[in-house]
Design a protein around this motif. Structure first.
Motif, mmCIF file in Angstrom:
data_model
loop_
_atom_site.group_PDB
_atom_site.id
_atom_site.type_symbol
_atom_site.label_atom_id
_atom_site.label_comp_id
_atom_site.label_asym_id
_atom_site.label_seq_id
_atom_site.Cartn_x
_atom_site.Cartn_y
_atom_site.Cartn_z
ATOM 1 N N GLY A 1 0.793 -1.212 0.000
ATOM 2 C CA GLY A 1 0.000 0.000 0.000
ATOM 3 C C GLY A 1 0.827 1.265 0.000
ATOM 4 O O GLY A 1 0.296 2.362 -0.231
ATOM 5 N N GLY A 2 2.107 1.123 0.255
ATOM 6 C CA GLY A 2 2.995 2.271 0.304
ATOM 7 C C GLY A 2 3.485 2.681 -1.074
ATOM 8 O O GLY A 2 3.017 2.174 -2.102
ATOM 9 N N CYS A 3 4.442 3.614 -1.074
ATOM 10 C CA CYS A 3 4.954 4.110 -2.349
ATOM 11 C C CYS A 3 6.465 4.272 -2.293
ATOM 12 O O CYS A 3 7.054 4.395 -1.216
ATOM 13 N N LEU A 4 7.061 4.252 -3.463
ATOM 14 C CA LEU A 4 8.482 4.488 -3.643
ATOM 15 C C LEU A 4 8.678 5.217 -4.965
ATOM 16 O O LEU A 4 7.867 5.070 -5.889
ATOM 17 N N ARG A 5 9.768 5.941 -5.054
ATOM 18 C CA ARG A 5 10.134 6.596 -6.301
ATOM 19 C C ARG A 5 11.541 6.171 -6.689
ATOM 20 O O ARG A 5 12.480 6.403 -5.925
ATOM 21 N N LEU A 6 11.650 5.559 -7.848
ATOM 22 C CA LEU A 6 12.951 5.159 -8.362
ATOM 23 C C LEU A 6 13.479 6.237 -9.296
ATOM 24 O O LEU A 6 12.709 6.874 -10.023
ATOM 25 N N SER A 7 14.780 6.420 -9.270
ATOM 26 C CA SER A 7 15.430 7.375 -10.165
ATOM 27 C C SER A 7 16.536 6.675 -10.936
ATOM 28 O O SER A 7 17.133 5.712 -10.441
ATOM 29 N N CYS A 8 16.799 7.172 -12.123
ATOM 30 C CA CYS A 8 17.867 6.625 -12.948
ATOM 31 C C CYS A 8 18.592 7.796 -13.606
ATOM 32 O O CYS A 8 17.971 8.584 -14.329
ATOM 33 N N ALA A 9 19.874 7.900 -13.330
ATOM 34 C CA ALA A 9 20.703 8.942 -13.924
ATOM 35 C C ALA A 9 21.424 8.362 -15.126
ATOM 36 O O ALA A 9 22.106 7.338 -15.009
ATOM 37 N N PHE B 1 1.628 2.901 -11.248
ATOM 38 C CA PHE B 1 2.988 3.389 -11.516
ATOM 39 C C PHE B 1 2.951 4.474 -12.581
ATOM 40 O O PHE B 1 2.128 4.415 -13.512
ATOM 41 N N THR B 2 3.877 5.417 -12.464
ATOM 42 C CA THR B 2 4.003 6.477 -13.461
ATOM 43 C C THR B 2 5.468 6.649 -13.827
ATOM 44 O O THR B 2 6.307 6.876 -12.944
ATOM 45 N N ILE B 3 5.762 6.540 -15.107
ATOM 46 C CA ILE B 3 7.115 6.758 -15.600
ATOM 47 C C ILE B 3 7.219 8.190 -16.126
ATOM 48 O O ILE B 3 6.273 8.709 -16.722
ATOM 49 N N SER B 4 8.340 8.809 -15.849
ATOM 50 C CA SER B 4 8.562 10.163 -16.358
ATOM 51 C C SER B 4 10.035 10.349 -16.666
ATOM 52 O O SER B 4 10.885 9.606 -16.178
ATOM 53 N N ARG B 5 10.280 11.365 -17.468
ATOM 54 C CA ARG B 5 11.642 11.567 -17.961
ATOM 55 C C ARG B 5 11.942 13.053 -17.959
ATOM 56 O O ARG B 5 11.100 13.855 -18.377
ATOM 57 N N GLU B 6 13.088 13.416 -17.464
ATOM 58 C CA GLU B 6 13.524 14.804 -17.451
ATOM 59 C C GLU B 6 14.739 14.898 -18.370
ATOM 60 O O GLU B 6 15.880 14.660 -17.941
ATOM 61 N N GLN C 1 7.501 6.477 -10.416
ATOM 62 C CA GLN C 1 6.720 6.664 -9.200
ATOM 63 C C GLN C 1 5.829 5.448 -9.029
ATOM 64 O O GLN C 1 5.017 5.137 -9.901
ATOM 65 N N MET C 2 5.995 4.765 -7.906
ATOM 66 C CA MET C 2 5.249 3.534 -7.657
ATOM 67 C C MET C 2 4.340 3.744 -6.451
ATOM 68 O O MET C 2 4.823 3.963 -5.337
ATOM 69 N N ASN C 3 3.041 3.701 -6.685
ATOM 70 C CA ASN C 3 2.052 3.868 -5.627
ATOM 71 C C ASN C 3 1.267 2.571 -5.433
ATOM 72 O O ASN C 3 1.279 1.695 -6.294
#
Length: 114
Positions: free
Chosen positions: A15-23, A65-70, A79-81
């Motif tokens: 039920g929790g969330c995490l945010r993964l990042s990739c450089a 989940f939501t994928i995004s790119r900067e 973003q994983m909810n």
């Protein structure tokens, strides 16, 4: 050559969330994505995003989940909810160059406890 470094994994309750990042650094890439591999299972696509912004998700994570790119910072996020125990896996960042070569990060562990 493309170098990818993931961060943001960890242990979270269901039920929790995490945010993964990739450089990312190195050559310009067209498609970036997140894959995951659970113990005893094959690596599977979680989500991917092309340079124009179009996205694609596995059915199992749609709506959660939501994928995004900067692009300016060469960063990729996931973003994983509403995490579920079945989301437990090693998550890998991937990058495809315009020449069709795929690169992988080293992976980050996500563990969802019940």
């Amino acid at each position: 050559q493309v170098q990818l470094v993931e961060s943001g994994g960890g242990l979270v309750q269901a039920g929790g969330c995490l945010r993964l990042s990739c450089a990312a650094s190195g050559s310009i890439v067209s498609i970036m994505g997140w894959y995951r591999q659970a113990p005893g299972k094959q690596r599977e696509l979680v989500a991917r995003i092309i340079s124009g912004g179009s996205t694609d998700y596995a059915d199992s994570v749609k709506g959660r989940f939501t994928i995004s790119r900067e692009n300016a910072k060469n960063m990729l996020y996931l973003q994983m909810n509403s995490l579920k125990t079945e989301d437990t896996a090693v998550y890998y960042c991937s990058a495809d160059t315009h020449a069709g070569i795929r690169y992988w990060g080293q992976g980050t562990q996500v563990t969802v406890s019940s």
